[in-house]
Design a protein around this motif. Sequence first.
Motif, mmCIF file in Angstrom:
data_model
loop_
_atom_site.group_PDB
_atom_site.id
_atom_site.type_symbol
_atom_site.label_atom_id
_atom_site.label_comp_id
_atom_site.label_asym_id
_atom_site.label_seq_id
_atom_site.Cartn_x
_atom_site.Cartn_y
_atom_site.Cartn_z
ATOM 1 N N LEU A 379 98.019 51.477 66.293
ATOM 2 C CA LEU A 379 97.065 51.814 65.237
ATOM 3 C C LEU A 379 97.621 51.452 63.859
ATOM 4 O O LEU A 379 96.917 50.863 63.028
ATOM 5 C CB LEU A 379 96.721 53.304 65.293
ATOM 6 C CG LEU A 379 95.731 53.806 64.238
ATOM 7 C CD1 LEU A 379 94.402 53.059 64.351
ATOM 8 C CD2 LEU A 379 95.515 55.313 64.380
ATOM 9 N N SER A 380 98.895 51.796 63.616
ATOM 10 C CA SER A 380 99.515 51.467 62.322
ATOM 11 C C SER A 380 99.543 49.971 62.099
ATOM 12 O O SER A 380 99.277 49.488 60.983
ATOM 13 C CB SER A 380 100.938 52.037 62.266
ATOM 14 O OG SER A 380 100.919 53.441 62.255
ATOM 15 N N ASN A 381 99.852 49.216 63.153
ATOM 16 C CA ASN A 381 99.886 47.761 63.006
ATOM 17 C C ASN A 381 98.504 47.182 62.759
ATOM 18 O O ASN A 381 98.335 46.264 61.940
ATOM 19 C CB ASN A 381 100.500 47.120 64.252
ATOM 20 C CG ASN A 381 102.013 47.096 64.198
ATOM 21 O OD1 ASN A 381 102.600 47.059 63.128
ATOM 22 N ND2 ASN A 381 102.650 47.126 65.353
ATOM 23 N N ALA A 382 97.518 47.717 63.470
ATOM 24 C CA ALA A 382 96.146 47.212 63.289
ATOM 25 C C ALA A 382 95.666 47.482 61.864
ATOM 26 O O ALA A 382 95.165 46.576 61.179
ATOM 27 C CB ALA A 382 95.216 47.860 64.311
ATOM 28 N N LEU A 383 95.826 48.725 61.412
ATOM 29 C CA LEU A 383 95.409 49.064 60.050
ATOM 30 C C LEU A 383 96.240 48.321 59.017
ATOM 31 O O LEU A 383 95.723 47.842 58.004
ATOM 32 C CB LEU A 383 95.537 50.578 59.825
ATOM 33 C CG LEU A 383 94.449 51.461 60.431
ATOM 34 C CD1 LEU A 383 94.797 52.935 60.244
ATOM 35 C CD2 LEU A 383 93.093 51.159 59.809
ATOM 36 N N GLY A 384 97.548 48.226 59.266
ATOM 37 C CA GLY A 384 98.427 47.531 58.332
ATOM 38 C C GLY A 384 98.038 46.071 58.176
ATOM 39 O O GLY A 384 98.061 45.524 57.060
ATOM 40 N N THR A 385 97.676 45.420 59.279
ATOM 41 C CA THR A 385 97.263 44.019 59.225
ATOM 42 C C THR A 385 95.948 43.863 58.471
ATOM 43 O O THR A 385 95.785 42.945 57.649
ATOM 44 C CB THR A 385 97.111 43.452 60.650
ATOM 45 O OG1 THR A 385 98.361 43.589 61.350
ATOM 46 C CG2 THR A 385 96.707 41.987 60.617
ATOM 47 N N VAL A 386 94.996 44.769 58.738
ATOM 48 C CA VAL A 386 93.710 44.721 58.028
ATOM 49 C C VAL A 386 93.936 44.863 56.528
ATOM 50 O O VAL A 386 93.373 44.100 55.717
ATOM 51 C CB VAL A 386 92.766 45.829 58.544
ATOM 52 C CG1 VAL A 386 91.546 45.966 57.623
ATOM 53 C CG2 VAL A 386 92.319 45.528 59.964
ATOM 54 N N TYR A 387 94.766 45.818 56.135
ATOM 55 C CA TYR A 387 95.017 46.031 54.704
ATOM 56 C C TYR A 387 95.760 44.863 54.088
ATOM 57 O O TYR A 387 95.519 44.504 52.920
ATOM 58 C CB TYR A 387 95.779 47.336 54.477
ATOM 59 C CG TYR A 387 94.849 48.497 54.263
ATOM 60 C CD1 TYR A 387 94.342 48.794 53.002
ATOM 61 C CD2 TYR A 387 94.430 49.286 55.326
ATOM 62 C CE1 TYR A 387 93.466 49.840 52.799
ATOM 63 C CE2 TYR A 387 93.550 50.344 55.137
ATOM 64 C CZ TYR A 387 93.069 50.617 53.865
ATOM 65 O OH TYR A 387 92.196 51.656 53.669
ATOM 66 N N LEU A 388 96.662 44.254 54.832
ATOM 67 C CA LEU A 388 97.366 43.089 54.306
ATOM 68 C C LEU A 388 96.393 41.953 54.027
ATOM 69 O O LEU A 388 96.487 41.267 52.995
ATOM 70 C CB LEU A 388 98.439 42.638 55.302
ATOM 71 C CG LEU A 388 99.329 41.472 54.854
ATOM 72 C CD1 LEU A 388 100.083 41.827 53.574
ATOM 73 C CD2 LEU A 388 100.309 41.094 55.959
ATOM 74 N N VAL A 389 95.430 41.764 54.930
ATOM 75 C CA VAL A 389 94.395 40.733 54.721
ATOM 76 C C VAL A 389 93.540 41.080 53.500
ATOM 77 O O VAL A 389 93.239 40.220 52.659
ATOM 78 C CB VAL A 389 93.513 40.583 55.976
ATOM 79 C CG1 VAL A 389 92.314 39.681 55.691
ATOM 80 C CG2 VAL A 389 94.324 40.033 57.142
ATOM 81 N N VAL A 390 93.147 42.356 53.389
ATOM 82 C CA VAL A 390 92.294 42.790 52.276
ATOM 83 C C VAL A 390 92.976 42.547 50.931
ATOM 84 O O VAL A 390 92.373 41.982 50.004
ATOM 85 C CB VAL A 390 91.923 44.278 52.431
ATOM 86 C CG1 VAL A 390 91.278 44.811 51.147
ATOM 87 C CG2 VAL A 390 90.966 44.469 53.601
ATOM 88 N N VAL A 391 94.239 42.979 50.804
ATOM 89 C CA VAL A 391 94.913 42.821 49.508
ATOM 90 C C VAL A 391 95.223 41.354 49.226
ATOM 91 O O VAL A 391 95.278 40.942 48.059
ATOM 92 C CB VAL A 391 96.200 43.678 49.429
ATOM 93 C CG1 VAL A 391 95.855 45.160 49.537
ATOM 94 C CG2 VAL A 391 97.230 43.274 50.477
ATOM 95 N N THR A 392 95.409 40.550 50.280
ATOM 96 C CA THR A 392 95.627 39.119 50.071
ATOM 97 C C THR A 392 94.369 38.457 49.527
ATOM 98 O O THR A 392 94.420 37.640 48.589
ATOM 99 C CB THR A 392 96.065 38.433 51.379
ATOM 100 O OG1 THR A 392 97.277 39.046 51.848
ATOM 101 C CG2 THR A 392 96.310 36.947 51.161
ATOM 102 N N VAL A 393 93.220 38.807 50.110
ATOM 103 C CA VAL A 393 91.943 38.296 49.599
ATOM 104 C C VAL A 393 91.742 38.735 48.150
ATOM 105 O O VAL A 393 91.316 37.947 47.290
ATOM 106 C CB VAL A 393 90.772 38.772 50.486
ATOM 107 C CG1 VAL A 393 89.432 38.441 49.833
ATOM 108 C CG2 VAL A 393 90.867 38.144 51.870
ATOM 109 N N GLY A 394 92.068 39.998 47.869
ATOM 110 C CA GLY A 394 91.945 40.502 46.506
ATOM 111 C C GLY A 394 92.854 39.762 45.543
ATOM 112 O O GLY A 394 92.453 39.437 44.413
#
Length: 409
Positions: A379-394
């Motif tokens: 779960l931590s990895n899944a959420l962590g990856t999603v957030y990494l993508v989000v902040v990269t797009v930002g």
Amino acid sequence: MKRVLSLLLGVFTAMGGFMDIGDLVTDALVGARFGLGLAWVTVVAVIGIALYSEMAGRIAVVTGRTVFDLIRERTGARMGLSTVIASYLVNALALIAELCGVALAIELLADVHYLLWVPPVAFLAWLVVWRLPFAYMERLYGLLGLALFVFVAAVWWFGPDWGAMWHDATHPTVPQGEGHATYFFYALVLLGAQMNPYEVFFFASGAVEHRWRARNLLEVRVNAWLGYPVGGILAVGIQATAYLVLRPAGIQVEQLSQTVLPVLLAFGQVGFALAVLGIVASVFGATLETLLSSSYTVAHHFGWTWGKETQPARAARFHTLLLVTLLGATVVALTTVDPVTVTIYAVYLAVMVLPLTFLPILVVANDRRYLGERVNGRLSNALGTVYLVVVTVGAVAALPLLIATKAGA
């Protein structure tokens, strides 16, 4: 009681992270301009910063070292140098804004121009870092910062239409007269204010300063998942008061005094005094966090001896950098730069640094050589990856939005 008091690390970090001058100004600004249409950003920010702070804190208590110390060991000092430089500059810019923010809050009470308060505030910050034990620092400013709940109380006092507020928060739309580019520009401003990299640096470094070990994992997790939601509640409370009072009056927030106006209308001078007390405590806490984080990041990367309570003779480079950074920020603050403009740019640039901060944390949090069985779960990895993508797009979208909107004008 000792464990209860240890939870104040998370509250203190949340006060200085969510309730720094950037968030105080930005929350009131977006509430007056967009209503509750950007409240979803705060929810996203609370989950993201708690998630990565827990990872960084877990790394710190299991290994006794911080993320960037371990990354340097794995890849060498040159690899992460750009991240350290960018993080240091963003922290230093934030420090300028925080010094001005404390001075502006004092000006509301003392009616003396804020520039005259900048040097005393800077001196007090140096004195606290130099002399006050870490535990007392977090307890004092963490508890005093809770006076900001007067904003939440003001929302109830105004007796709003809760159904309409919930609808506006859960069905965000771009208001008439505002473009989509401006809407997303301020979404990134709010994200940068509430997911600032220094929060993660300070949280993990604080765990080491406390000398926490693996047995303190519960404290780390409760601090992260309790402290940041406290800051999130306060942030939404400020947005809501601006939505209820400032937006109908057509007031555009351009200074700190407008942020506290709804509380003054609700509770008079008592409410005003509580609001200013909370602002001074939380923004001064953010001043301490940004100052310490500036030296933490550099010291971790280069492998210097570091620590707030480490004797200066043993950590001379760390303490020298603290003093030089504080003096430099004070000088810039005294040049009469516009504090609100500095604040907006500081939190906006923080968005660009987030991917460089989050990626090393995610990498180390999955390294069994350091964490053994305490690596990230699925779960931590899944959420962590999603957030990494989000902040990269930002981060990629930040510069085009800055140019297209002329910094949100």
